[in-house]
Each structure stands twice: as C-alpha cells, then as structure tokens.
Design a protein around this motif. Structure first.
Motif, short mmCIF file in Angstrom:
data_model
loop_
_atom_site.label_atom_id
_atom_site.label_comp_id
_atom_site.label_asym_id
_atom_site.label_seq_id
_atom_site.Cartn_x
_atom_site.Cartn_y
_atom_site.Cartn_z
N ILE A 76 0.83 -1.21 0.00
CA ILE A 76 0.00 0.00 0.00
C ILE A 76 0.86 1.27 0.00
CG2 ILE A 76 -2.00 -1.05 1.12
CD1 ILE A 76 -1.11 0.22 3.75
N PHE A 77 2.15 1.12 0.35
CA PHE A 77 3.03 2.29 0.37
C PHE A 77 3.69 2.57 -0.98
CE2 PHE A 77 3.03 0.89 4.88
CZ PHE A 77 2.46 2.03 5.43
N ASN A 78 3.50 1.69 -1.95
CA ASN A 78 4.09 1.90 -3.27
C ASN A 78 3.61 3.19 -3.92
OD1 ASN A 78 5.85 -0.30 -3.53
ND2 ASN A 78 4.16 -1.68 -4.05
N LYS A 79 2.41 3.61 -3.59
CA LYS A 79 1.84 4.82 -4.18
C LYS A 79 2.61 6.08 -3.80
CE LYS A 79 -2.08 6.23 -2.53
NZ LYS A 79 -3.51 6.17 -2.19
N PHE A 80 3.45 5.98 -2.77
CA PHE A 80 4.22 7.14 -2.33
C PHE A 80 5.63 7.19 -2.94
CE2 PHE A 80 1.19 6.27 1.15
CZ PHE A 80 0.44 7.43 1.04
N LYS A 81 5.86 6.32 -3.93
CA LYS A 81 7.14 6.32 -4.63
C LYS A 81 7.01 6.99 -5.99
CE LYS A 81 9.84 2.63 -2.63
NZ LYS A 81 10.81 1.60 -2.96
N ASP A 82 8.12 7.57 -6.45
CA ASP A 82 8.10 8.21 -7.77
C ASP A 82 8.51 7.20 -8.85
OD1 ASP A 82 10.88 7.96 -7.65
OD2 ASP A 82 11.18 10.02 -6.97
N ASN A 83 8.66 7.69 -10.07
CA ASN A 83 9.00 6.81 -11.19
C ASN A 83 10.38 6.19 -11.08
OD1 ASN A 83 6.52 7.31 -12.40
ND2 ASN A 83 7.27 9.10 -13.51
N ASN A 84 11.24 6.79 -10.27
CA ASN A 84 12.60 6.25 -10.07
C ASN A 84 12.67 5.23 -8.95
OD1 ASN A 84 13.69 7.94 -12.10
ND2 ASN A 84 13.77 9.65 -10.63
N GLY A 85 11.54 5.00 -8.28
CA GLY A 85 11.51 4.04 -7.18
C GLY A 85 11.91 4.63 -5.84
N ASP A 86 12.01 5.96 -5.79
CA ASP A 86 12.34 6.63 -4.53
C ASP A 86 11.06 7.20 -3.92
OD1 ASP A 86 15.14 6.26 -4.92
OD2 ASP A 86 15.14 7.96 -6.31
N PHE A 87 11.10 7.43 -2.61
CA PHE A 87 9.94 8.06 -1.98
C PHE A 87 9.86 9.51 -2.44
CE2 PHE A 87 10.48 4.48 0.97
CZ PHE A 87 9.17 4.01 0.99
N LYS A 88 8.65 9.97 -2.72
CA LYS A 88 8.45 11.32 -3.26
C LYS A 88 8.98 12.38 -2.30
CE LYS A 88 4.30 9.82 -5.72
NZ LYS A 88 2.83 9.83 -5.75
N ALA A 89 9.68 13.35 -2.85
CA ALA A 89 10.25 14.43 -2.05
C ALA A 89 9.17 15.26 -1.37
CB ALA A 89 11.11 15.33 -2.94
N SER A 90 7.99 15.33 -1.97
CA SER A 90 6.89 16.12 -1.42
C SER A 90 6.38 15.59 -0.08
CB SER A 90 5.73 16.17 -2.41
OG SER A 90 5.26 14.86 -2.70
N LEU A 91 6.70 14.34 0.22
CA LEU A 91 6.27 13.76 1.49
C LEU A 91 6.89 14.49 2.68
CD1 LEU A 91 6.51 9.92 0.70
CD2 LEU A 91 4.44 11.32 0.80
N ALA A 92 8.04 15.11 2.47
CA ALA A 92 8.75 15.80 3.54
C ALA A 92 7.94 16.96 4.11
CB ALA A 92 10.09 16.32 3.03
N GLU A 93 6.94 17.42 3.36
CA GLU A 93 6.10 18.52 3.83
C GLU A 93 5.08 18.07 4.87
OE1 GLU A 93 4.34 20.10 0.28
OE2 GLU A 93 6.29 20.24 -0.73
N ASP A 94 4.85 16.78 4.96
CA ASP A 94 3.87 16.23 5.89
C ASP A 94 4.59 15.55 7.06
OD1 ASP A 94 1.70 15.09 7.17
OD2 ASP A 94 1.28 13.61 5.61
N ILE A 95 5.02 16.34 8.03
CA ILE A 95 5.79 15.79 9.16
C ILE A 95 4.97 14.81 9.98
CG2 ILE A 95 7.03 16.37 11.29
CD1 ILE A 95 8.47 17.11 8.73
N ARG A 96 3.71 15.12 10.19
CA ARG A 96 2.84 14.22 10.96
C ARG A 96 2.74 12.87 10.24
NH1 ARG A 96 -3.11 14.27 11.20
NH2 ARG A 96 -3.79 13.33 13.13
N GLY A 97 2.60 12.93 8.92
CA GLY A 97 2.54 11.70 8.13
C GLY A 97 3.84 10.93 8.15
N ILE A 98 4.96 11.65 8.08
CA ILE A 98 6.28 11.02 8.13
C ILE A 98 6.50 10.33 9.48
CG2 ILE A 98 8.78 11.51 8.25
CD1 ILE A 98 7.78 11.46 5.41
N LEU A 99 6.08 10.98 10.56
CA LEU A 99 6.22 10.39 11.90
C LEU A 99 5.40 9.12 12.01
CD1 LEU A 99 7.24 10.49 14.81
CD2 LEU A 99 5.35 12.05 15.35
N CYS A 100 4.19 9.15 11.49
CA CYS A 100 3.33 7.96 11.53
C CYS A 100 3.89 6.84 10.65
CB CYS A 100 1.91 8.35 11.09
SG CYS A 100 0.67 7.15 11.55
#
Length: 201
Positions: A76-100
C-alpha cells in the motif's frame, strides 16, 4: 465516541490510536476489536485502492492493523514512490505523516524491502527536522527517534504521551482527564502491592 458512526475511517482509527497511547484501551477492547475488524474487512474489499490517500491515514491504518495481528500488505506504500523508485520528495512537507510512517516501519517483517527503505527515509527526515519543529510535534518526534512505539512499555509510553497529547490544541479534555485518573489509580494500586510485598518480607 467509539460507538458513534463516523464516516471517515481515519477519524475512528485516530481515536483508537489515542486511546491506546493514553493507556486506557483495556476498558474498550471489545469496541476496538470490532472497529479494527471492520477496517480490515473494508481494506480487503477495496484492495490497494484505499480511500484514505494521505500518508498519515494509510500509515496509521497499517500500523494499527499489524499491531493487532492482521496480515496487511506493505504494498500500500508503493503509491508514495516516484518513477525512479524513490519516496516522493513532497512527502517531507507532511511531518505528521512522516512520523506515523516511521512508526509503521517498525512493524515490518523480514523481506519487506519497501519498509526497510522507508525506515531509512523517515529517520533521516525526522532527524534533520527535529530541531526546527515546535511543540507538541517536537517532543513527539524526539521521543519516537529515541524509542519507537513498538519498543516501549505501554504504561511508560502512556505517561510520556499524556504530556505530548496535552500540548495538542485539538486534544479531547475528557479523554485526557480519564487517562490521568486511570494512571493515578493504577499507580496507587502498584504502590500498595509493593508495600504489601515489602511488609511480609
């Protein structure tokens, strides 16, 4: 609150998580079990098309279900990866989400590469931002990095979380007061038991 009909699954899971973290879930275990069973069934029915598209909601659902023994896929976490297989840089804006997400990675099993990568990703982000955050997120992040939820003792974690939760402007005062009273009552019980043991020796 647990029995009330809430349309958004994330809100109900957020309540379950708060009750557990405050150390009073044993009063409501039947309701919690029913909620998680419904959530798991809904998750199974929808497959990977989760209605909760944000990182926080998906991470919380994953962690709570894994924590209670449900076999939920880390795909279910694959949706948060970009085309290069890395986690999307935009996720860094959601600290609460990153902590969870960070807490969710500690419920990984052997061979779950995506969660191994996520642990490195979230730890790096949280460590770099820990000093820039304000309360109540700052102490929450600091404590999580020192000791993830899965590795803590529930009663000690509850005491720690009460302080953090109290600083949250959206906290539920009734729930917090109930948790504090319960903690104090249990503390008195343990003190009496300790006194009884030492007296008889």
């Amino acid at each position: 609150m647990l029995k009330a009909d809430v349309n958004k699954r994330a809100e109900k899971l957020d309540l379950v998580d708060t009750i557990q973290r405050l150390g009073v879930s044993y009063y409501f275990q039947t309701y919690i079990d029913q909620i998680l069973e419904k959530v798991y069934k809904a998750h199974e029915d929808s497959g990977l098309r989760n209605e909760n598209d944000d990182l926080y909601s998906i991470s919380l659902e994953f962690r709570l279900l894994r924590q209670h023994g449900y076999n939920i896929s880390s795909d279910i976490f694959n949706k948060f990866k970009d085309n290069n297989g890395d986690f999307k840089a935009s996720l860094a804006e959601d600290i609460r989400g990153i902590l969870c997400f960070y807490e969710a990675t500690h419920f990984r099993v052997h061979g779950e590469t995506i969660l191994d990568e996520a642990l490195v990703f979230t730890t790096t982000l949280l460590e770099s931002m820990a000093t820039q955050l304000s309360s109540p997120l700052a102490p929450h992040v600091k404590h999580a990095l020192y000791q993830p939820l899965r590795k803590g003792l529930p009663r000690l974690e509850a005491r720690q979380y009460m302080t953090i939760y109290q600083e949250d402007s959206l906290h539920n005062e009734v729930l917090l007061t109930f948790a504090k009273l319960d903690f104090n009552v249990l503390q008195k019980v343990h003190q009496k038991e300790l006194s009884d043991i030492t007296t008889y020796e």
